[in-house]
Design a protein around this motif. Structure first.
Motif, mmCIF file in Angstrom:
data_model
loop_
_atom_site.group_PDB
_atom_site.id
_atom_site.type_symbol
_atom_site.label_atom_id
_atom_site.label_comp_id
_atom_site.label_asym_id
_atom_site.label_seq_id
_atom_site.Cartn_x
_atom_site.Cartn_y
_atom_site.Cartn_z
ATOM 1 N N ALA A 167 0.740 -1.173 0.109
ATOM 2 C CA ALA A 167 -0.004 -0.082 0.053
ATOM 3 C C ALA A 167 0.798 1.295 -0.054
ATOM 4 O O ALA A 167 0.528 2.197 -0.596
ATOM 5 C CB ALA A 167 -1.172 -0.007 1.132
ATOM 6 N N SER A 168 1.958 1.083 0.880
ATOM 7 C CA SER A 168 2.753 2.102 0.876
ATOM 8 C C SER A 168 3.473 2.719 -0.483
ATOM 9 O O SER A 168 3.548 3.850 -1.026
ATOM 10 C CB SER A 168 3.859 2.164 2.044
ATOM 11 N N VAL A 169 3.983 1.562 -1.224
ATOM 12 C CA VAL A 169 4.550 1.760 -2.418
ATOM 13 C C VAL A 169 3.581 2.376 -3.569
ATOM 14 O O VAL A 169 3.837 3.240 -4.320
ATOM 15 C CB VAL A 169 4.902 0.330 -3.097
ATOM 16 N N VAL A 170 2.181 1.761 -3.467
ATOM 17 C CA VAL A 170 1.237 2.404 -4.495
ATOM 18 C C VAL A 170 1.004 3.519 -4.157
ATOM 19 O O VAL A 170 0.672 4.570 -4.961
ATOM 20 C CB VAL A 170 -0.170 1.304 -4.219
ATOM 21 N N GLY A 171 0.761 3.882 -2.961
ATOM 22 C CA GLY A 171 0.317 5.448 -2.446
ATOM 23 C C GLY A 171 1.605 6.386 -2.852
ATOM 24 O O GLY A 171 1.479 7.576 -3.486
ATOM 25 N N PHE A 172 2.709 6.058 -2.644
ATOM 26 C CA PHE A 172 4.146 6.853 -2.938
ATOM 27 C C PHE A 172 4.283 7.019 -4.384
ATOM 28 O O PHE A 172 4.359 8.010 -4.845
ATOM 29 C CB PHE A 172 5.221 6.064 -2.457
ATOM 30 N N SER A 173 4.034 5.889 -5.215
ATOM 31 C CA SER A 173 3.949 5.879 -6.639
ATOM 32 C C SER A 173 2.934 6.937 -7.277
ATOM 33 O O SER A 173 3.141 7.539 -8.308
ATOM 34 C CB SER A 173 4.095 4.466 -7.201
ATOM 35 N N PHE A 174 1.817 6.655 -6.820
ATOM 36 C CA PHE A 174 0.804 7.305 -7.572
ATOM 37 C C PHE A 174 0.756 8.804 -7.175
ATOM 38 O O PHE A 174 0.932 9.744 -8.276
ATOM 39 C CB PHE A 174 -0.696 7.143 -6.516
ATOM 40 N N ALA A 175 1.551 9.215 -6.050
ATOM 41 C CA ALA A 175 1.877 10.883 -5.883
ATOM 42 C C ALA A 175 2.699 11.231 -6.706
ATOM 43 O O ALA A 175 3.117 12.394 -7.059
ATOM 44 C CB ALA A 175 2.169 11.095 -4.408
ATOM 45 N N VAL A 179 -1.791 10.536 3.639
ATOM 46 C CA VAL A 179 -1.335 11.806 3.237
ATOM 47 C C VAL A 179 0.200 11.730 3.615
ATOM 48 O O VAL A 179 1.233 12.424 2.891
ATOM 49 C CB VAL A 179 -1.624 12.961 4.578
ATOM 50 N N LEU A 180 0.735 10.748 4.375
ATOM 51 C CA LEU A 180 2.332 10.464 4.438
ATOM 52 C C LEU A 180 2.906 10.062 3.208
ATOM 53 O O LEU A 180 3.846 10.236 2.781
ATOM 54 C CB LEU A 180 2.589 9.777 5.647
ATOM 55 N N HIS A 181 2.052 8.778 2.614
ATOM 56 C CA HIS A 181 2.518 8.309 1.326
ATOM 57 C C HIS A 181 2.513 9.531 0.305
ATOM 58 O O HIS A 181 3.678 9.494 -0.651
ATOM 59 C CB HIS A 181 1.362 7.217 0.927
ATOM 60 N N SER A 182 1.515 10.225 0.529
ATOM 61 C CA SER A 182 1.855 11.470 -0.540
ATOM 62 C C SER A 182 2.837 12.490 -0.599
ATOM 63 O O SER A 182 3.505 12.677 -1.509
ATOM 64 C CB SER A 182 0.206 12.081 -0.691
ATOM 65 N N PHE A 183 3.099 12.691 0.753
ATOM 66 C CA PHE A 183 4.081 13.777 1.091
ATOM 67 C C PHE A 183 5.476 13.104 0.727
ATOM 68 O O PHE A 183 6.173 13.822 0.129
ATOM 69 C CB PHE A 183 4.138 13.989 2.721
ATOM 70 N N LEU A 184 5.833 11.799 1.064
ATOM 71 C CA LEU A 184 6.948 11.183 0.628
ATOM 72 C C LEU A 184 7.271 11.034 -0.842
ATOM 73 O O LEU A 184 8.139 11.167 -1.574
ATOM 74 C CB LEU A 184 6.985 9.863 1.455
ATOM 75 N N GLY A 185 6.005 10.682 -1.433
ATOM 76 C CA GLY A 185 5.835 10.716 -2.939
ATOM 77 C C GLY A 185 6.396 11.907 -3.891
ATOM 78 O O GLY A 185 6.992 11.784 -4.656
ATOM 79 N N VAL A 186 5.830 13.076 -3.130
ATOM 80 C CA VAL A 186 6.284 14.328 -3.956
ATOM 81 C C VAL A 186 7.444 15.102 -3.446
ATOM 82 O O VAL A 186 7.961 16.025 -3.706
ATOM 83 C CB VAL A 186 5.090 15.404 -3.949
ATOM 84 N N VAL A 230 12.940 12.368 -1.821
ATOM 85 C CA VAL A 230 13.343 11.085 -1.411
ATOM 86 C C VAL A 230 13.174 9.823 -2.671
ATOM 87 O O VAL A 230 12.358 9.754 -3.267
ATOM 88 C CB VAL A 230 12.411 10.371 -0.432
ATOM 89 N N GLY A 231 14.442 9.053 -2.544
ATOM 90 C CA GLY A 231 14.326 8.074 -3.588
ATOM 91 C C GLY A 231 13.566 7.028 -3.343
ATOM 92 O O GLY A 231 13.190 6.977 -2.327
ATOM 93 N N PHE A 232 13.150 6.239 -4.495
ATOM 94 C CA PHE A 232 12.027 5.284 -4.204
ATOM 95 C C PHE A 232 12.795 4.063 -3.388
ATOM 96 O O PHE A 232 12.001 3.748 -2.449
ATOM 97 C CB PHE A 232 11.843 4.659 -5.534
ATOM 98 N N TRP A 233 13.912 3.748 -3.608
ATOM 99 C CA TRP A 233 14.538 2.483 -2.589
ATOM 100 C C TRP A 233 14.892 3.065 -1.179
ATOM 101 O O TRP A 233 14.791 2.410 -0.356
ATOM 102 C CB TRP A 233 15.646 1.889 -3.138
ATOM 103 N N THR A 234 15.225 4.358 -0.938
ATOM 104 C CA THR A 234 15.385 4.943 0.253
ATOM 105 C C THR A 234 14.140 4.868 1.100
ATOM 106 O O THR A 234 13.792 4.441 2.102
ATOM 107 C CB THR A 234 15.792 6.445 0.226
ATOM 108 N N HIS A 235 12.994 5.295 0.359
ATOM 109 C CA HIS A 235 11.568 5.118 0.574
ATOM 110 C C HIS A 235 11.079 3.858 1.177
ATOM 111 O O HIS A 235 10.617 3.569 2.344
ATOM 112 C CB HIS A 235 10.621 5.805 0.091
ATOM 113 N N PHE A 236 11.474 2.996 0.297
ATOM 114 C CA PHE A 236 11.185 1.541 0.623
ATOM 115 C C PHE A 236 11.776 0.888 1.718
ATOM 116 O O PHE A 236 11.176 0.462 2.788
ATOM 117 C CB PHE A 236 11.712 0.712 -0.618
ATOM 118 N N TRP A 237 13.142 0.991 1.942
ATOM 119 C CA TRP A 237 13.928 0.260 3.039
ATOM 120 C C TRP A 237 13.710 1.245 4.333
ATOM 121 O O TRP A 237 13.413 0.514 5.251
ATOM 122 C CB TRP A 237 15.056 0.254 2.845
#
Length: 247
Positions: free
Chosen positions: A95-103, A146-153, A156-163
């Motif tokens: 869910a976090s990856v989907v929210g991050f990627s959508f944003a 809202v945190l997914h969205s904030f990190l998405g915009v 932060v790099g994708f893998w930094t967010h992931f780990w």
């Protein structure tokens, strides 16, 4: 990828989201996921397919409005805590990856204009130390949309967010999975014993935040090896001297 191809990819992603929402509405998934008791009953009736249904429903619904707590509370009511923890981790990360990627890739401008000011204050911290900041935000705030969205915009790099998210999720999800039976009844309602447990989790999380911040300040000041139990008068070879003694 050309600008035209990127535009079509975004439109396709948006269309896919609407299709999944329409399908979820048609199948009554929103109603079933309204509370942990209903969700648990539905997943139990599905047998082994309940594992897949749990992860898919969590992944599709949580980034777009359904609280993640519905899923992580339901999991230990259905399965042993080990299984509940694994499924909660997989669903939360998906869910976090989907929210991050959508944003980031679909609606960045629209999402960016709606980020609350209370999260914007972390922009500088993300630029200085992205991994640590993501870890602490996930540890304290868990998985709000809202945190997914904030990190998405953010930058932060994708893998930094992931780990960073993965490590930040481990303590609270392990905690809830292991103690879920004591914190919630069969209907998913919080029991009186849950309050001291949640207070302990909050205190432990804040303690981790303080320790990380202290270590980071010591590191930035070039004093990391001396932070902790070491005395400022400790002899370089391991012995100690009085502040009045000279080498």
């Amino acid at each position: 990828m050309t600008p035209r191809t990127a535009r079509y990819a975004r439109l396709g992603a948006v269309a896919l989201v609407f299709v999944m929402f329409g399908l979820a509405w048609h199948l009554g998934i929103f109603t079933q996921a309204a509370d942990p008791k209903t969700l648990a009953r539905t997943l139990v009736a599905m047998g082994p397919w309940g594992y897949l249904a749990f992860v898919v429903a969590y992944t599709v619904l949580q980034p777009f409005g359904v609280p993640g707590t519905v899923f992580i509370v339901a999991a230990p009511l259905i399965w042993p805590w080990q299984t509940a923890f694994v499924l909660s981790m997989v669903g939360t990360m998906s869910a976090s990856v989907v929210g991050f990627s959508f944003a980031r890739f679909v609606a960045k401008d629209w999402v960016s204009a709606r980020i609350p000011a209370r999260l914007r204050k972390y922009d500088d911290a993300l630029e200085r130390n992205a991994f640590q900041t993501v870890f602490l935000l996930r540890l304290l705030l868990w998985m709000p949309q809202v945190l997914h969205s904030f990190l998405g915009v953010s930058k932060v790099g994708f893998w930094t967010h992931f780990w960073g998210s993965l490590l930040g999720y481990v303590p609270p999800l392990l905690f809830v999975s292991y103690l879920g039976g004591e914190m919630f009844d069969a209907s998913g309602k919080m029991q009186p014993a849950a309050w001291p447990i949640l207070a302990g989790l909050l205190i432990a999380s804040l303690l981790v935040v303080v320790l990380v911040r202290v270590h980071e300040r010591c590191r930035q000041a070039g004093q990391a090896p001396r932070c902790g139990a070491a005395s400022p008068w400790m002899h370089p070879r391991g012995g100690s001297t009085s502040p009045r003694e000279t080498p």
